[in-house]
Design a protein around this motif. Structure first.
Motif, PDB file in Angstrom:
ATOM      1  N   GLU A 658      63.894 -22.283   4.018  1.00 56.37           N
ATOM      2  CA  GLU A 658      63.763 -23.045   2.783  1.00 56.37           C
ATOM      3  C   GLU A 658      63.270 -24.460   3.066  1.00 56.37           C
ATOM      4  O   GLU A 658      62.369 -24.965   2.397  1.00 56.37           O
ATOM      5  CB  GLU A 658      65.114 -23.116   2.059  1.00 56.37           C
ATOM      6  CG  GLU A 658      65.627 -21.779   1.558  1.00 56.37           C
ATOM      7  CD  GLU A 658      64.782 -21.257   0.409  1.00 56.37           C
ATOM      8  OE1 GLU A 658      64.823 -21.847  -0.686  1.00 56.37           O
ATOM      9  OE2 GLU A 658      64.062 -20.261   0.619  1.00 56.37           O
ATOM     10  N   LEU A 659      63.863 -25.101   4.053  1.00 55.56           N
ATOM     11  CA  LEU A 659      63.488 -26.474   4.371  1.00 55.56           C
ATOM     12  C   LEU A 659      62.086 -26.539   4.971  1.00 55.56           C
ATOM     13  O   LEU A 659      61.315 -27.459   4.670  1.00 55.56           O
ATOM     14  CB  LEU A 659      64.507 -27.084   5.336  1.00 55.56           C
ATOM     15  CG  LEU A 659      64.379 -28.583   5.608  1.00 55.56           C
ATOM     16  CD1 LEU A 659      64.414 -29.379   4.314  1.00 55.56           C
ATOM     17  CD2 LEU A 659      65.488 -29.046   6.533  1.00 55.56           C
ATOM     18  N   CYS A 660      61.748 -25.569   5.776  1.00 54.70           N
ATOM     19  CA  CYS A 660      60.414 -25.554   6.392  1.00 54.70           C
ATOM     20  C   CYS A 660      59.327 -25.330   5.344  1.00 54.70           C
ATOM     21  O   CYS A 660      58.203 -25.824   5.489  1.00 54.70           O
ATOM     22  CB  CYS A 660      60.334 -24.478   7.467  1.00 54.70           C
ATOM     23  SG  CYS A 660      61.200 -24.927   8.989  1.00 54.70           S
ATOM     24  N   PHE A 661      59.656 -24.591   4.292  1.00 48.79           N
ATOM     25  CA  PHE A 661      58.706 -24.436   3.188  1.00 48.79           C
ATOM     26  C   PHE A 661      58.335 -25.799   2.628  1.00 48.79           C
ATOM     27  O   PHE A 661      57.172 -26.079   2.330  1.00 48.79           O
ATOM     28  CB  PHE A 661      59.317 -23.557   2.086  1.00 48.79           C
ATOM     29  CG  PHE A 661      58.523 -23.549   0.812  1.00 48.79           C
ATOM     30  CD1 PHE A 661      57.458 -22.692   0.656  1.00 48.79           C
ATOM     31  CD2 PHE A 661      58.840 -24.406  -0.232  1.00 48.79           C
ATOM     32  CE1 PHE A 661      56.706 -22.693  -0.520  1.00 48.79           C
ATOM     33  CE2 PHE A 661      58.113 -24.423  -1.406  1.00 48.79           C
ATOM     34  CZ  PHE A 661      57.033 -23.554  -1.552  1.00 48.79           C
ATOM     35  N   SER A 662      59.330 -26.652   2.490  1.00 44.56           N
ATOM     36  CA  SER A 662      59.101 -27.989   1.950  1.00 44.56           C
ATOM     37  C   SER A 662      58.263 -28.832   2.910  1.00 44.56           C
ATOM     38  O   SER A 662      57.315 -29.504   2.500  1.00 44.56           O
ATOM     39  CB  SER A 662      60.441 -28.674   1.681  1.00 44.56           C
ATOM     40  OG  SER A 662      60.275 -29.866   0.960  1.00 44.56           O
ATOM     41  N   ILE A 663      58.612 -28.785   4.198  1.00 49.56           N
ATOM     42  CA  ILE A 663      57.876 -29.573   5.192  1.00 49.56           C
ATOM     43  C   ILE A 663      56.428 -29.107   5.301  1.00 49.56           C
ATOM     44  O   ILE A 663      55.521 -29.904   5.529  1.00 49.56           O
ATOM     45  CB  ILE A 663      58.593 -29.482   6.556  1.00 49.56           C
ATOM     46  CG1 ILE A 663      59.963 -30.166   6.469  1.00 49.56           C
ATOM     47  CG2 ILE A 663      57.750 -30.098   7.663  1.00 49.56           C
ATOM     48  CD1 ILE A 663      60.814 -29.991   7.702  1.00 49.56           C
ATOM     49  N   ASN A 664      56.212 -27.837   5.091  1.00 50.70           N
ATOM     50  CA  ASN A 664      54.877 -27.262   5.240  1.00 50.70           C
ATOM     51  C   ASN A 664      54.085 -27.282   3.938  1.00 50.70           C
ATOM     52  O   ASN A 664      52.946 -26.836   3.893  1.00 50.70           O
ATOM     53  CB  ASN A 664      55.000 -25.819   5.747  1.00 50.70           C
ATOM     54  CG  ASN A 664      53.703 -25.279   6.298  1.00 50.70           C
ATOM     55  OD1 ASN A 664      53.085 -25.898   7.147  1.00 50.70           O
ATOM     56  ND2 ASN A 664      53.267 -24.140   5.804  1.00 50.70           N
ATOM     57  N   TYR A 665      54.690 -27.824   2.858  1.00 49.37           N
ATOM     58  CA  TYR A 665      54.073 -27.715   1.526  1.00 49.37           C
ATOM     59  C   TYR A 665      52.740 -28.443   1.458  1.00 49.37           C
ATOM     60  O   TYR A 665      51.773 -27.950   0.884  1.00 49.37           O
ATOM     61  CB  TYR A 665      55.042 -28.262   0.472  1.00 49.37           C
ATOM     62  CG  TYR A 665      54.512 -28.169  -0.939  1.00 49.37           C
ATOM     63  CD1 TYR A 665      54.332 -26.933  -1.559  1.00 49.37           C
ATOM     64  CD2 TYR A 665      54.167 -29.312  -1.645  1.00 49.37           C
ATOM     65  CE1 TYR A 665      53.839 -26.837  -2.841  1.00 49.37           C
ATOM     66  CE2 TYR A 665      53.672 -29.227  -2.941  1.00 49.37           C
ATOM     67  CZ  TYR A 665      53.516 -27.993  -3.529  1.00 49.37           C
ATOM     68  OH  TYR A 665      53.020 -27.906  -4.807  1.00 49.37           O
ATOM     69  N   VAL A 666      52.680 -29.639   2.015  1.00 46.87           N
ATOM     70  CA  VAL A 666      51.418 -30.390   2.018  1.00 46.87           C
ATOM     71  C   VAL A 666      51.087 -30.801   3.455  1.00 46.87           C
ATOM     72  O   VAL A 666      51.981 -31.170   4.214  1.00 46.87           O
ATOM     73  CB  VAL A 666      51.494 -31.657   1.134  1.00 46.87           C
ATOM     74  CG1 VAL A 666      51.530 -31.296  -0.329  1.00 46.87           C
ATOM     75  CG2 VAL A 666      52.687 -32.522   1.493  1.00 46.87           C
ATOM     76  N   PRO A 667      49.812 -30.725   3.844  1.00 51.82           N
ATOM     77  CA  PRO A 667      49.458 -31.139   5.214  1.00 51.82           C
ATOM     78  C   PRO A 667      49.642 -32.641   5.420  1.00 51.82           C
ATOM     79  O   PRO A 667      50.054 -33.086   6.482  1.00 51.82           O
ATOM     80  CB  PRO A 667      47.991 -30.714   5.351  1.00 51.82           C
ATOM     81  CG  PRO A 667      47.489 -30.591   3.952  1.00 51.82           C
ATOM     82  CD  PRO A 667      48.661 -30.189   3.112  1.00 51.82           C
ATOM     83  N   ASN A 668      49.333 -33.420   4.385  1.00 44.43           N
ATOM     84  CA  ASN A 668      49.538 -34.870   4.462  1.00 44.43           C
ATOM     85  C   ASN A 668      49.568 -35.448   3.059  1.00 44.43           C
ATOM     86  O   ASN A 668      49.207 -34.773   2.095  1.00 44.43           O
ATOM     87  CB  ASN A 668      48.450 -35.555   5.306  1.00 44.43           C
ATOM     88  CG  ASN A 668      47.055 -35.140   4.869  1.00 44.43           C
ATOM     89  OD1 ASN A 668      46.642 -35.377   3.734  1.00 44.43           O
ATOM     90  ND2 ASN A 668      46.325 -34.504   5.765  1.00 44.43           N
TER      91      ASN A 668
END
Length: 1082
Positions: A658-668
């Motif tokens: 779940e948390l990694c989905f958030s971190i990976n949501y936008v490249p920058n």
């Protein structure tokens, strides 16, 4: 063209409304910053806290009025607003939000901005002191006070109670203001519905009616559909306070008033400055005769707001979460729907923004509240879907452009042309403007979109604003009140033009939540709540994304606050991303810990009990207590009776995904011209965390592999280069310091071996057992806290080599050599102290009596042997490390290792020593044994201090000193040779390696003959050992047989003597054997 005394085109109502509204926001920004600066002890002007000026400030305040020149802006603003309001009244302008939207909205905005400006000014407690001090300074500098002093000073005094003053001031403007407000009766009640009513109407749903999915979303009041509810409530509350007489005469006005009072307890005045509606309204109305009923209405509405508003807005947020999720999901799959359903997107954004701001404002300012209604742990989800819709609009902007360019040219232009043609009266000015509208839209084509042409319809929109002003005055030839269809059609066209050229501005208008910048504490609290709730952590990226909004709240009239707000946005974004990365790192660490526990169960040591049980079972022996639970075997954790069973590892993986989905949501993301990359935060924290150390090398290697397996699985969740993490971390760990200047595994293990293990060997607590190729604890009174074998056997040394790699093992070798170098330096000092005696003994080895006399004159004999033994122990340890490195490299790079080995084995004897040393250095780096240790040569060559001849002499005498000192070892109880370990418990068997390696290194440095010097050593040593057989004192000769073996060890441990001195060694052995009575084992 006659328009009466007042020509609308000459009054420039549209232009004045636009400019004054913009300037009003700028003035509010400046006054807000002044108020915050005066309220903050750290930012407060120094002249207000200076004790020397305290009495002067009090005097100025007491004698006020006085004025500050900069506040002329406020007075000028007031003059312009009053002038414009009077002009509007004189023109008897028609206001209807559903027809002349821009004119009505800007008029109401101006009224509210003016009220807000005066209220905010009255909240600056030090206003009199500030402007008074400035006025006195002005008088002292220019010889006179400010010329605007009397009027401006009076304004400050008059507006002590701004609302009361403005109630009087707005009496002449009541009719216009009432008309504008009452026109909201068709808009505000429709927007202020309950969640159940929204749900029943299937609001914002694209899939509720599949057959109409492709139909464009239409409304007669397009711009009103996404008009902010918060804005309308401010209009209604402030507007009806000023024209309160309408509440007694117009039921529609009273209905709007009550509905607004029941929806909120406080309104946003500006940023985080709020206005408590009920208390302020009650205080104003209670003093007005005949307003008891209105006061009772206010009290009833207050109770209703406190009792029901919180739950109503909570249910709205709940509905909007599901509605926006559905909308975002459908548009992600079918982005083409953004064309016909763009109105739904901006309605959804506006609705969600209103609910978020309402919660933020009330949670921070209402004391008596229900926790459930004012703390929303799912607010991150709503913000996330807002950001997702915003991202869709930005990404598929060209799709929307293409759709609406065709819409404008193919439909809107045709319909507008028909409306214009059917007008019974159309004055010249109005006709020219509307014809230009039709021509502009007709000229549009899809090719312009395909060619990337930039559209700009701002002129067209301003012309429509002007046209609204021209046609809304009482004596206009073309009255917009009589041609409502034209107004509604033009409002729709204006919306369509914004879809073609102003998508970014539309996003700011409908979904800007930069107000979070001024509620930092609440913002951070919401973020923490989001991380604490696993189901919401996937939406945590919405908080850093909100930081991209902050700069939109700045204004050009207050440029100095840009840096302050920009810095705040950067710090908050950095903090949020850092916390998210830390949370992910902690979850990964917990998973790694679980995996390490599972890996530990597979360690060889854990199978001993299982094997023992199997052997005992086979031999029918009963061991252990009855009823003792059987140890679970590895793999049991994977057996599930049903899918409902959830282990801790399952929960950790779910939370991490779940948390990694958030971190990976936008490249920058871009925040104030700074680029943030969320994945890099996680990568950085993983690199830091990956440097953790374990107990023993084998266990630690197992843990590292478990960590690497877990980290490799992270690539399934986040698009990060885990290989780069491994390379960065593991390569840094091969150096003595990492990139942060912290000790690495290499440094820590090197220090541990040198300062702990090898030091205990020197103290006699540990011995090197050649047969086991390991260091082993010796039985002593004080047991050591660690088992040396667990840190030095073959598997442990191979694991150490895996961890440290060739670079790390080279650093370990260099550290070992530094210690050897220091021991050699001390040995040289001892040689210098005995140089005369040793020189004589060197040439008298064939004179036993003379040798005995000379030996008695030697000093520090035991110290020489002890230091040589320490050197031998260190070299033995290094030999183990080199052998382990060779084994590891042979597994990883067998072809390269075999090539290096072949190169070393075929060096011709006549090869130049410099060339040979280069080959040896290469071989040593690969873990291969060398005749001459290059690392030792480098370490000892740095010790040159005297002349080469003197250094060479000391090196020769050092070998003499060791040779003649060897007989004293026989008297040591610990010198007993043990065939089981192939060595001595006091480690004197390490002397053989020390003698050969030191001799090879020293005489390579001094360009002497290693072979000759070793022959000389053997001659001296054999001569000295021969006399042990003639000793009669048993205490002196108790372990002479064990010491005799040293000579054989010396000869066998060097390849330099294997061929050329074989006969010499046999003679020596024969002499020794004939002198003593060896047991059969010798």
């Amino acid at each position: 063209m006659s328009r009466g005394a007042l020509q609308p085109s000459q009054q420039k109502l549209a232009e004045k409304l636009t400019i004054l509204n913009d300037r009003g926001i700028g003035m509010l920004t400046r006054i807000y910053n002044i108020k915050k600066a005066c309220g903050d002890p750290k930012a407060k002007p120094s002249y207000l806290i200076d004790k020397n000026l305290e009495s002067a400030v009090k005097f100025i305040v007491r004698k006020f009025p006085a004025i500050e020149t900069r506040n002329n802006n406020v007075n000028t603003m007031r003059d312009h607003v009053c002038e414009l309001l009077n002009t509007i009244d004189a023109c008897q302008v028609f206001f209807d939000i559903t027809v002349n939207f821009d004119l009505t909205k800007n008029y109401l905005d101006l009224v509210v901005t003016y009220i807000t400006l005066m209220m905010l000014l009255s909240r600056i407690e030090e206003r009199k002191a500030i402007i008074g001090l400035y006025n006195y300074a002005h008088e002292m500098t220019h010889g006179s006070s400010d010329r605007e002093y009397p009027r401006l000073g009076q304004m400050i005094v008059d507006y002590e109670n701004p609302l009361k003053k403005m109630m009087e001031e707005f009496v002449p403007h009541g009719k216009s203001l009432q008309d504008a407000l009452v026109s909201l009766q068709m808009v505000y009640p429709r927007r202020n519905l309950s969640a159940d009513q929204w749900r029943n109407a299937q609001l914002l749903s694209l899939i509720s009616a599949p057959s109409t999915m492709l139909n464009p979303a239409q409304s007669d009041t397009m711009p009103c559909e996404y008009l902010s509810l918060d804005t309308m409530e401010k209009w209604i509350v402030f507007g009806f306070i000023l024209c309160h007489a309408a509440l007694n005469t117009d039921p529609a006005a009273l209905s709007l008033w009550k509905l607004a009072l029941q929806s909120s307890s406080c309104l946003c005045l500006f940023r985080d400055e709020v206005f408590h509606i009920h208390k302020a309204a009650e205080d104003l109305f209670v003093n007005i005769r005949g307003y008891n009923k209105r006061v009772n209405d206010i009290r009833e509405c207050k109770e209703s707001a406190l009792s029901h508003a919180g739950s109503m807005h909570r249910e709205r947020r709940k509905f909007l979460r599901s509605a926006l999720k559905e909308l975002a999901t459908v548009l992600a799959d079918q982005p083409g729907l953004l064309g016909p359903k763009a109105l739904f997107v901006f309605m959804a954004l506006s609705f969600a923004r209103d609910e978020i701001i309402w919660l933020l404002r009330h949670a921070d300012n209402i004391q008596k509240k229900s926790t459930d209604d004012f703390i929303d742990k799912h607010i991150a989800e709503l913000i996330f879907y807002m950001e997702e819709l915003r991202a869709h609009v930005r990404k598929y902007g060209p799709v929307m452009q293409r759709y609406y360019v065709q819409y404008l040219s193919g439909f809107d232009a045709v319909v507008l042309n028909e409306l214009v043609q059917n007008l019974s009266v159309c004055p010249e000015d109005e006709s020219i403007i509307m014809s230009s509208f039709v021509n502009t839209m007709t000229s549009l084509s899809v090719k312009q979109v395909e060619d990337g042409e930039v559209f700009d319809f701002r002129g067209m929109r301003l012309d429509w604003f002007r046209l609204q002003a021209y046609t809304s005055v009482s004596k206009a030839s073309l009255g917009l009140a009589d041609h409502r269809e034209l107004g509604k059609m033009m409002n729709t066209i204006i919306f369509h033009t914004k879809m073609a050229d102003s998508l970014v501005e539309m996003l700011v208008e409908t979904s800007d939540v930069s107000i979070f910048c001024f509620y930092s504490r609440a913002f951070e609290k919401m973020f923490q709540q989001c991380l604490e709730l696993p189901s919401q952590s996937r939406y945590s990226i919405s908080f850093p994304l909100l930081c991209t909004h902050f700069m939109s709240c700045t204004h050009e009239l207050c440029p100095e606050e840009r840096h302050h707000i920009g810095d705040r946005s950067l710090s908050l974004c950095n903090m949020f991303l850092d916390e998210m990365a830390k949370q992910a790192r902690n979850l990964i660490t917990d998973i790694c810990t679980e995996q390490c526990t599972l890996s530990d169960q597979l360690l060889p040591k854990h199978c001993a009990k299982t094997i023992s049980q199997a052997v005992n079972k086979k031999s029918k022996k009963q061991t252990g207590k009855k009823g003792e639970p059987e140890r679970e075997k590895p793999g049991v954790e994977s057996m599930r009776k049903n899918r409902l069973l959830v282990t801790n590892l399952d929960k950790l993986h779910t939370a991490l995904s779940e948390l990694c989905f958030s971190i990976n949501y936008v490249p920058n993301m871009m925040v104030w011209e700074h680029t943030f990359t969320p994945r890099e935060y996680l990568t950085s924290h993983l690199e830091i965390r990956f440097t953790n150390q374990g107990n023993t090398h084998f266990t630690y290697t197992t843990h590292v592999r478990a960590y690497m397996t877990v980290l490799q699985s992270i690539e399934n969740y986040v698009q990060i280069d885990i290989t780069r993490v491994f390379n960065n971390v593991l390569l840094q760990q091969t150096q003595h310091l990492d990139s942060h200047g912290e000790p690495t595994i290499t440094s820590l293990y090197t220090n541990w071996y040198l300062e702990t293990l090898l030091r205990q060997v020197s103290n006699g607590h540990i011995a090197y057992f050649p047969a086991m190729k390991a260091f082993v604890n010796l039985p002593t009174e004080n047991e050591l806290t660690f088992n040396a074998e667990e840190y030095s056997d073959i598997s442990e040394m191979r694991s150490l080599s895996e961890l440290l790699g060739p670079y790390g093992m080279k650093f370990l070798s260099e550290s070992l050599m530094w210690h050897i170098s220091s021991q050699v330096a001390e040995l040289k000092k001892l040689v210098v102290d005995n140089v005369e005696v040793l020189t004589q003994m060197r040439t008298s080895f064939d004179k036993p009596d003379h040798m005995a006399a000379l030996f008695k004159r030697l000093t520090s004999v035991d110290s020489v042997l002890k230091r040589m033994t320490i050197i031998g122990v260190i070299l033995s340890f290094r030999s183990l490390a080199q052998e382990a490195l060779r084994d590891v490299l042979s597994c990883h790079i067998p072809f390269l290792v075999s090539s290096v080995e072949d190169f070393k084995d075929h060096i011709p004897r006549e090869t130049d020593m410099k060339v040979a040393m280069n080959v040896y250095e290469l071989s040593s780096a690969a873990g291969l044994p060398c005749e001459i240790d290059p690392a030792l040569v480098v370490a000892l060559s740095s010790q040159k201090s005297g002349s080469p001849e003197e250094e060479y002499k000391i090196a020769c005498l050092l070998m003499v000193f060791v040779a003649v000192s060897m007989p004293t070892l026989a008297s040591n109880v610990m010198s007993q040779y043990s065939p089981a370990i192939e060595g001595h418990c006091n480690n004197i068997h390490c002397l053989a390696k020390a003698i050969n390696q030191i001799a090879a290194a020293l005489f390579t440095i001094h360009k002497g003959s290693i072979e000759d010097r070793l022959k000389e050593f053997l001659a001296l040593a054999s001569s000295s050992l021969l006399k042990i057989g003639q000793e009669t004192d048993k205490s002196t000769t108790r372990n002479r047989e064990s010491v005799y073996l040293l000579l054989d060890m010396v000869s066998e441990s060097t390849p330099l003597l294997q061929d050329k001195t074989e006969h010499f060694i046999m003679v020596c052995n024969h002499i020794l054997c004939s002198s003593v009575n060896f047991d059969s084992k010798f």
